[in-house]
Design a protein around this motif. Structure first.
Motif: not given
Length: 479
Positions: A349-354
Motif C-alpha cells: 500500500g505504501y509503495f502504491y501510494s508513494e
C-alpha cells in the motif's frame, strides 16, 4: 589487527576493520579528521604492528578531502601523537605508529563531565560510501554504539552528540541528524509523553536469515524472504565492554521493534540496483516484448520482492507512461531502497501510494540522469597502461600504473614503455635483486647524506652510470 602490518587495503583485513575512538582522545585537542585518523593508527599500533593505510583510504574513512587528510597527518606528527616512516618507493605506503600506548589510562580526562574516559565509539566499514562528512560519520558511529545489538536505542541529549561530533552548536548536530535520517541511515522515534527522542541505525535492525550461494542456480529462497535478507553482509565488530555514561542510557525502545528486515545500508543505491537487476539477456528482452507493460511491471515486481501486488489500473496509467520498460527493474529497486526503511507494515500500500507521485517519479529520473553522468565521467576517467594493458581510474592513480608502476608521464614515451615492459617481465626473484642493486649505489652513505648530494653533478653522473650497468646486467637495455 594482530598481524605485523595493518593490511587495511587487503580484502581479508578490510572486512574486520574498525577505528576505535575513546572519549579520552577528545581531550588531546584534535580535529574530527585527526580523531578518526588517530583512532585508526592507534588501533593498529601495538608491539611491532604498524598502520600502512594509504591517503585515499584515509579519505574514505574520514569523508574528508585529500588536502584535509594530509594536513591532519602533518598536524598529528607535529604534535608528536603519531610517528611516520616514509615509504622508500611508490609501491608502498607510509607507515604510522601511535606514540601513545593502547591502555585507556594513558589518555587525559575528557572536558565534558557527563562523558567518561572509558566511553568509546567505532567507525565501521559499512559507514563509508554515503557521501557523509567527518562529523556525520562520528554521529552515526555514536548512535550505532547504542543500537548495534538490534534492540536498544540512543537516548542521549544533543549536547552529548555535540561532544562526540566536535560541533560547536547543537543546530549543526540537528542538521546532521536530519541528513542521516534523509539518507535512510538513522531512524528517529518522536517524543511521546514528554520522553526524549530516541535514535537507532537502520543497519542495526537488518537481520539476515539466510546465507546464499554465489551461484545463481544454487539460490533457494522462500517468497517471504526479501532481497534485504538475501543481500545482507554483516560487517559488524563487537564493541569493547565499557561503562555507559549517565546521559547515554541504552534502553529498550517504547515501540515494538520492527521484525521486518530493512534494506541493508552496507551497499549503496547503485550497487543495490545492480545486485537486484535481472538477467538482461536478449532472450529475456524478447520474451518481455510479447507482454503488455503492466504485465512486465508485475513480473519485475515479483522477481524482486517474490510476489505480485494487486494494484489498480490507474497506477499503471500514471507510472508506465513515465518509465520505460527497460527501467522497470531500476525503478522498483529504487522504490524499495527509498521506501522500505520508512514502512513497518503494508509495504504494498505504501509503495502504491508513494511511487506513483509525480515528485517520486521525478526523483527517480534525476537519479538515473545522475547515474548516467557518473558512468560517463568514469568512462572518461579510465586509463589504459601501454605496458601491462591494465585499465584503471586516473583520478585514483594520478601518478603511476597500479600494476606495473609505469609513470603516467611516460605513457606516450615509447622508449620508457619498452624499458618498463622488460622490467615488468622479470621474475619475482630477479626483480627483487634488481631493486636491491639499484638502491645499493653508494651504500657507504646514509640516507640523509644521499639527499644532500642529490644536486651534486659528480654524484648524479656516477649514479646514472651505475644504474646503466645494472640495467645492462639484467638485459633491460641493449649493449
Amino acid at each position: 589487527m594482530n598481524s605485523t602490518k595493518s593490511g587495511f587495503g587487503e580484502k581479508q583485513h578490510y572486512k574486520d576493520f574498525y577505528a576505535q575512538i575513546s572519549a579520552g582522545m577528545y581531550a588531546l585537542g584534535l580535529s574530527p579528521v585527526e580523531l578518526i585518523i588517530f583512532g585508526t593508527i592507534h588501533g593498529f599500533s601495538s608491539g611491532d604492528n604498524f598502520c600502512d593505510t594509504s591517503i585515499s583510504q584515509f579519505e574514505m574513512i574520514t569523508g574528508a578531502s585529500k588536502s584535509s587528510v594530509l594536513r591532519a597527518i602533518e598536524s598529528l606528527c607535529e604534535k608528536k601523537i603519531i610517528t611516520r616512516i616514509k615509504a622508500q618507493d611508490t609501491h608502498h605506503n607510509n607507515r604510522y605508529y601511535s606514540t601513545i600506548s593502547r591502555t585507556k589510562e594513558d589518555f587525559p580526562e575528557p572536558d565534558s563531565r557527563k562523558v567518561k574516559k572509558t566511553d568509546s565509539i567505532q567507525v565501521k566499514p559499512w559507514m563509508f560510501g554515503y557521501g557523509l562528512n567527518t562529523q556525520e560519520i562520528l554521529i552515526l558511529a555514536k548512535i550505532e554504539r547504542h543500537s548495534y545489538d538490534g534492540k536498544s536505542v540512543y537516548t542521549g541529549s544533543l549536547n552529548n552528540l555535540l561532544f562526540w561530533s566536535c560541533f560547536k552548536k547543537t543546530d549543526s548536530v540537528t542538521k546532521s541528524l536530519n541528513r542521516l535520517i534523509e539518507k535512510g541511515l538513522v531512524v528517529k522515534n518522536e517524543v511521546v509523553k514528554g520522553k526524549t527522542n530516541s535514535y537507532y541505525t537502520v543497519h542495526s535492525r537488518a537481520t539476515p536469515s539466510v546465507i546464499l550461494a554465489k551461484e545463481e542456480d544454487k539460490r533457494k529462497t522462500t517468497p517471504q524472504q526479501t532481497l534485504a535478507e538475501q543481500n545482507f553482509h554483516a560487517e559488524s565488530t563487537p564493541f569493547e565492554t565499557s561503562q555507559t555514561s549517565p546521559c547515554e542510557k541504552p534502553s529498550t525502545p517504547s515501540v515494538t521493534p520492527v521484525t521486518t528486515p530493512y534494506l541493508t545500508p552496507t551497499k549503496n543505491l547503485t550497487k543495490y540496483i545492480l545486485k537486484t537487476s535481472a538477467n538482461n539477456s536478449p532472450e529475456t528482452a524478447k520474451k518481455q516484448t510479447k507482454k503488455s507493460p503492466a504485465a512486465v511491471f508485475l513480473d519485475t515486481y515479483n522477481k524482486i520482492l517474490g510476489y505480485k501486488p494487486d494494484f489498480s489500473a490507474d497506477y499503471y496509467d500514471m507510472v508506465i507512461p513515465e518509465i520505460s520498460k527497460t527501467d522497470f527493474e531500476d525503478f522498483i529497486s529504487f522504490a524499495v531502497y527509498v521506501l522500505k526503511p520508512k514502512c513497518k507494515t503494508n509495504f504494498d500500500g505504501y509503495f502504491y501510494s508513494e511511487s506513483k507521485r509525480t515528485s517520486f517519479i521525478e526523483m527517480f529520473k534525476r537519479y538515473k540522469e545522475a547515474e548516467r553522468e557518473k558512468q560517463l565521467k568514469i568512462k572518461k576517467d579510465m586509463k589504459t597502461c601501454p605496458c601491462c594493458k591494465t585499465e584503471f581510474r586516473g583520478s585514483e592513480n594520478p601518478y603511476t600504473c597500479p600494476k606495473c608502476g609505469l609513470d603516467r608521464n611516460y605513457f606516450k614515451n615509447q622508449e620508457k614503455v619498452d624499458f618498463q615492459k622488460r622490467l615488468y617481465a622479470l621474475s619475482e626473484d630477479d626483480r627483487r635483486k634488481y631493486d636491491e642493486e639499484i638502491l645499493n649505489y653508494r651504500s657507504d652513505l646514509t640516507f640523509i647524506q644521499k639527499l644532500q648530494m642529490a644536486s651534486n653533478p659528480e654524484y648524479l653522473a656516477g649514479k646514472e652510470a651505475y644504474e646503466r650497468e645494472v640495467n645492462r646486467k639484467y638485459g633491460l637495455i641493449s649493449e
